[in-house]
Design a protein around this motif. Sequence first.
Motif, PDB file in Angstrom:
ATOM      1  N   ARG A  20      32.515 -41.667 -20.245  1.00 36.65           N
ATOM      2  CA  ARG A  20      32.553 -43.073 -20.645  1.00 36.65           C
ATOM      3  C   ARG A  20      33.395 -43.941 -19.706  1.00 36.65           C
ATOM      4  NH1 ARG A  20      30.583 -44.147 -25.606  1.00 36.65           N
ATOM      5  NH2 ARG A  20      29.117 -42.509 -26.249  1.00 36.65           N
ATOM      6  N   LEU A  21      33.795 -43.397 -18.577  1.00 37.38           N
ATOM      7  CA  LEU A  21      34.509 -44.192 -17.575  1.00 37.38           C
ATOM      8  C   LEU A  21      33.568 -45.211 -16.950  1.00 37.38           C
ATOM      9  CD1 LEU A  21      37.033 -44.619 -15.707  1.00 37.38           C
ATOM     10  CD2 LEU A  21      36.012 -42.884 -14.202  1.00 37.38           C
ATOM     11  N   LEU A  22      34.011 -46.474 -16.879  1.00 35.65           N
ATOM     12  CA  LEU A  22      33.254 -47.524 -16.202  1.00 35.65           C
ATOM     13  C   LEU A  22      33.909 -47.799 -14.851  1.00 35.65           C
ATOM     14  CD1 LEU A  22      32.654 -50.015 -19.175  1.00 35.65           C
ATOM     15  CD2 LEU A  22      31.123 -48.228 -18.318  1.00 35.65           C
ATOM     16  N   GLY A  23      33.183 -47.519 -13.778  1.00 31.46           N
ATOM     17  CA  GLY A  23      33.766 -47.670 -12.458  1.00 31.46           C
ATOM     18  C   GLY A  23      34.678 -46.502 -12.132  1.00 31.46           C
ATOM     19  N   GLY A  47      38.576 -35.914 -20.908  1.00 28.31           N
ATOM     20  CA  GLY A  47      38.552 -37.357 -21.095  1.00 28.31           C
ATOM     21  C   GLY A  47      39.917 -37.997 -21.148  1.00 28.31           C
ATOM     22  N   TRP A  48      40.044 -38.988 -22.039  1.00 26.47           N
ATOM     23  CA  TRP A  48      41.277 -39.760 -22.192  1.00 26.47           C
ATOM     24  C   TRP A  48      41.651 -39.853 -23.667  1.00 26.47           C
ATOM     25  CZ3 TRP A  48      37.640 -40.795 -18.596  1.00 26.47           C
ATOM     26  CH2 TRP A  48      38.058 -40.976 -17.270  1.00 26.47           C
ATOM     27  N   VAL A  49      42.936 -40.080 -23.908  1.00 29.98           N
ATOM     28  CA  VAL A  49      43.427 -40.402 -25.241  1.00 29.98           C
ATOM     29  C   VAL A  49      44.018 -41.802 -25.172  1.00 29.98           C
ATOM     30  CG1 VAL A  49      45.082 -39.845 -27.051  1.00 29.98           C
ATOM     31  CG2 VAL A  49      43.846 -38.015 -25.887  1.00 29.98           C
ATOM     32  N   VAL A  50      43.504 -42.685 -26.028  1.00 31.45           N
ATOM     33  CA  VAL A  50      43.874 -44.106 -25.984  1.00 31.45           C
ATOM     34  C   VAL A  50      44.751 -44.456 -27.173  1.00 31.45           C
ATOM     35  CG1 VAL A  50      43.006 -46.479 -26.015  1.00 31.45           C
ATOM     36  CG2 VAL A  50      41.736 -44.694 -24.786  1.00 31.45           C
ATOM     37  N   PRO A  96      24.436 -43.856 -14.330  1.00 34.14           N
ATOM     38  CA  PRO A  96      23.063 -44.296 -14.641  1.00 34.14           C
ATOM     39  C   PRO A  96      22.480 -43.656 -15.898  1.00 34.14           C
ATOM     40  CG  PRO A  96      23.288 -43.875 -12.294  1.00 34.14           C
ATOM     41  CD  PRO A  96      24.564 -43.402 -12.934  1.00 34.14           C
ATOM     42  N   GLU A  97      22.750 -42.366 -16.105  1.00 39.98           N
ATOM     43  CA  GLU A  97      22.186 -41.710 -17.282  1.00 39.98           C
ATOM     44  C   GLU A  97      22.801 -42.253 -18.573  1.00 39.98           C
ATOM     45  OE1 GLU A  97      25.534 -39.177 -15.617  1.00 39.98           O
ATOM     46  OE2 GLU A  97      23.805 -40.302 -14.833  1.00 39.98           O
ATOM     47  N   LEU A  98      24.055 -42.696 -18.500  1.00 39.85           N
ATOM     48  CA  LEU A  98      24.704 -43.255 -19.689  1.00 39.85           C
ATOM     49  C   LEU A  98      24.126 -44.618 -20.029  1.00 39.85           C
ATOM     50  CD1 LEU A  98      27.016 -42.801 -21.786  1.00 39.85           C
ATOM     51  CD2 LEU A  98      28.461 -44.171 -20.274  1.00 39.85           C
ATOM     52  N   SER A  99      24.001 -45.499 -19.041  1.00 38.48           N
ATOM     53  CA  SER A  99      23.441 -46.822 -19.312  1.00 38.48           C
ATOM     54  C   SER A  99      21.982 -46.721 -19.737  1.00 38.48           C
ATOM     55  CB  SER A  99      23.589 -47.730 -18.088  1.00 38.48           C
ATOM     56  OG  SER A  99      22.919 -47.203 -16.968  1.00 38.48           O
ATOM     57  N   ILE A 117      44.737 -50.354 -14.114  1.00 38.50           N
ATOM     58  CA  ILE A 117      43.905 -50.614 -15.289  1.00 38.50           C
ATOM     59  C   ILE A 117      42.592 -49.844 -15.149  1.00 38.50           C
ATOM     60  CG2 ILE A 117      42.559 -52.391 -16.494  1.00 38.50           C
ATOM     61  CD1 ILE A 117      44.812 -54.348 -15.843  1.00 38.50           C
ATOM     62  N   THR A 118      42.143 -49.238 -16.267  1.00 35.96           N
ATOM     63  CA  THR A 118      40.895 -48.474 -16.284  1.00 35.96           C
ATOM     64  C   THR A 118      40.015 -48.984 -17.423  1.00 35.96           C
ATOM     65  OG1 THR A 118      41.918 -46.495 -15.322  1.00 35.96           O
ATOM     66  CG2 THR A 118      39.898 -46.167 -16.597  1.00 35.96           C
ATOM     67  N   ALA A 119      38.720 -49.104 -17.160  1.00 41.33           N
ATOM     68  CA  ALA A 119      37.754 -49.566 -18.165  1.00 41.33           C
ATOM     69  C   ALA A 119      36.992 -48.386 -18.746  1.00 41.33           C
ATOM     70  CB  ALA A 119      36.779 -50.561 -17.551  1.00 41.33           C
ATOM     71  N   LEU A 120      36.861 -48.377 -20.075  1.00 41.71           N
ATOM     72  CA  LEU A 120      36.162 -47.308 -20.783  1.00 41.71           C
ATOM     73  C   LEU A 120      35.153 -47.916 -21.755  1.00 41.71           C
ATOM     74  CD1 LEU A 120      39.313 -45.174 -21.735  1.00 41.71           C
ATOM     75  CD2 LEU A 120      37.741 -44.709 -19.830  1.00 41.71           C
ATOM     76  N   LEU A 121      34.069 -47.196 -22.002  1.00 44.32           N
ATOM     77  CA  LEU A 121      33.090 -47.593 -23.014  1.00 44.32           C
ATOM     78  C   LEU A 121      33.308 -46.698 -24.227  1.00 44.32           C
ATOM     79  CD1 LEU A 121      30.698 -49.389 -23.786  1.00 44.32           C
ATOM     80  CD2 LEU A 121      29.180 -47.670 -22.792  1.00 44.32           C
ATOM     81  N   VAL A 122      33.864 -47.265 -25.285  1.00 48.52           N
ATOM     82  CA  VAL A 122      34.361 -46.486 -26.422  1.00 48.52           C
ATOM     83  C   VAL A 122      33.430 -46.648 -27.620  1.00 48.52           C
ATOM     84  CG1 VAL A 122      36.330 -46.153 -27.966  1.00 48.52           C
ATOM     85  CG2 VAL A 122      36.715 -46.862 -25.592  1.00 48.52           C
TER      86      VAL A 122
END
Length: 380
Positions: free
Chosen positions: A221-224, A146-149, A103-106, A181-186
């Motif tokens: 930045r993880l979505l879900g 975090g993640w490295v894409v 919530p704080e991110l959105s 599969i993972t969704a991220l906001l980049v």
Amino acid sequence: MDPETFRRDLTAWLDANADELTPPYQGAGSMDAHMAHYSNVKGALFDAGFGRYGWPESVGGLGGSPLLRAIVGEEINFRGLADPNAWTMIEVLAPTVIEFAPPELSARLVPPFLRGEEMWCQGFSEPDAGSDLASLSCRASKTDGGWVVSGQKIWTSFIQYSQRCVLLTRTGEPDSAHRGITALLVDVDSPGITYSPIETMHGRLDFAEVYYDEVFVPEERLLGEEDGGWQVAMDILPYERSTTFWHRGALLHRRFCDLITQVSDAGDFSDSSAQAVGQVLLSILAFRSRSRDTQYRLAEGQQLGVETSIDKILITSAEQKLFETARDLLPGVIEFDEGRDAEMWRTDYLYSKAASIYGGTAEIQRNIVARRLLDLGPES
């Protein structure tokens, strides 16, 4: 606010501010011009309050039914006040980010999107994973914080104007299909992201091929859920095929009215012309009727799903029938004429060829309807 009162107030405001909101460019306009004007219109609507209705207060909205957002998009597209493709991105991405982001991110990131200060894009398709998203291979590996894409995406719209990208990545085993599969906001300006624009046959740089080379994405930045990106994707796709198509249907209605006017002015409204125009009108009305039902189901909180493939099939048919008929009834205009009207018809005609591809190919949509709605089983 009830939809009828909202539309009345909105149309009065649009009429009163027509000078500010009318596109300053002639003809189809450049991408830069479209995006600058889109930002202007979004900002004006937000400041006037109309662009905030239908969005939750947690992201700067004023609440109310999603129907109010549909009405704004419909009026904007019917009047030709903003690029319809840019306009739809917020309807595709913002509801899902609000649903799945912390919530704080959105609360921090969505308001600039609503105001038109930012553009976002969608990183789904890959060179070997278009309609079959479960086969994507762009990988996100866990690291400290975090993640490295790393990987590649294609057909990413508006990335050259975007600040954020909703990205689908592979976090499970290569053969884990949709379960890994993972969704991220980049952030698009993250080190390691490069892109090459792709020119379409209507002369625009709408798309790009995007490369991710060891791009760090913070864990916030993880979505879900991790490995839960398929649910995020399935949430986005119905939005892509619902409210955004309602907006595009308004554009088709406007262009249909333009066609009637130009054919009438040419004094060539024969019986065959009338029959052709009638077929176009039936296609547009069939789509609009179906799409209207979808808007009301969305407003009632119903879960949209595979049935939105019907909306996609219908709008594809209406769009291609409209501009093929324009080509027939305005002979030579699309192929040879110069000037603003000819440029618009040419751009719309060429873009309509992609209608059976974008948002899921026509073949895939018919297969979905056959197998998952009509239970006809697999192909023999």
